[in-house]
Design an enzyme around this catalytic site. Sequence first.
Site, PDB file in Angstrom:
ATOM      1  N   LYS A   1       0.812  -1.216   0.000  1.00  0.00           N
ATOM      2  CA  LYS A   1       0.000   0.000   0.000  1.00  0.00           C
ATOM      3  C   LYS A   1       0.846   1.267   0.000  1.00  0.00           C
ATOM      4  CE  LYS A   1      -4.175  -1.931   2.086  1.00  0.00           C
ATOM      5  NZ  LYS A   1      -5.184  -1.815   3.162  1.00  0.00           N
TER       6      LYS A   1
ATOM      7  N   LYS B   1      -6.764  -8.613  -8.085  1.00  0.00           N
ATOM      8  CA  LYS B   1      -7.913  -8.772  -7.193  1.00  0.00           C
ATOM      9  C   LYS B   1      -8.988  -7.733  -7.510  1.00  0.00           C
ATOM     10  CE  LYS B   1      -8.954  -9.273  -2.260  1.00  0.00           C
ATOM     11  NZ  LYS B   1      -8.416  -9.208  -0.886  1.00  0.00           N
TER      12      LYS B   1
ATOM     13  N   LYS C   1     -12.219  -1.989  -4.941  1.00  0.00           N
ATOM     14  CA  LYS C   1     -13.002  -0.756  -4.951  1.00  0.00           C
ATOM     15  C   LYS C   1     -12.247   0.385  -5.606  1.00  0.00           C
ATOM     16  CE  LYS C   1     -14.496  -2.027  -0.266  1.00  0.00           C
ATOM     17  NZ  LYS C   1     -14.466  -1.615   1.138  1.00  0.00           N
TER      18      LYS C   1
END
Length: 344
Positions: free
Chosen positions: A120, A207, A210
């Site tokens: 991240k 994956k 969102k």
Amino acid sequence: MTIPQSKQNEKRIFSGIQPTGNLHLGNYLGAIKNWVKLQEDFSSIFSIVDLHAITVPQEPLQLRASIHEVTAAIIASGIDINKSILFNQSSVKEHSELAWIFNCVCRIGWLNRMTQFKEKAGKNRENATVGLYSYPVLMAADILLYKATHVPVGDDQKQHIELARDIASSFNNMFTLDNENNFFSLPEPQIFGPATRVMSLRDGTKKMSKSDPSDASRINLTDTKEEISSKIKKAKTDPNPLPETVDELKKRPEAFNLLNIYSSLSNQTLDKTVENFVGKGFSHFKPKLIELAVENLNPISSEMRYLLKDTKAIDKILKTGEIKARQIAEPVLQDVKSLVGLIN
């Protein structure tokens, strides 16, 4: 000192989901659908983990709207608020207090091994927030605050459960005098069936997310029947007929993903799905998947839209859950503070 459990040897789960909007099929199949099953056999505590969400920048008004949306999605999917506790994480202050105590137990080396932070934060790690770095400690507090025995997670979260176990063991060694009656038990991860990892409809190697800029990459829980149909029709595939075995399917990521989704929605094994569609083309398979997806998801999206018409009612549900959660959390934190030497 009492180690709280509502029943002797009770199995209790805790799980949370971030309110970052655009809940999608991956969230449903990988988490919420399993929660609905688990609430029948476990004392169940589910949280909208808004403190985790703010480890990356959030627009305040959108965050509040997302909390309502996620709550509506969980209820619409079948979580029974009379059986399970459902609440907003930040409303139970004990989460943050226990996280700070655990920050003083957790070792920097343990956090340095967390792969999700590396992913991240990316190359610009120096500009990442302390919250993003230490949020696995808060996750450990979320779980251990309720003496959870089991935690339903995806493969990508298993490392965080291992950290929670390490923190629990370290706390026990530091502060529990009786080695036969450790204060914290070690929670077990629960990783479910074929669709724990749902991939993008545009790229079977990534994956479903969102944050993907392409809305066509995911099926949102708020999508209409027409949108679900359109996205599956346009989902990336290959020109070959469907294979005879799962091993062959694994070499074809987009095909694997679509059959994986079908398996989970139909509650059958991937082997059975492959057997049902062997030799068929995607022109035959996709209409079947559309029919199944609409059948499963349209009632959820309809109920979500109904619930979101009255956000004050959603707030009341979360408040009720907060009260129930604090009845468990408060005495645990009091005992922790006493063990550490703090004055309650």
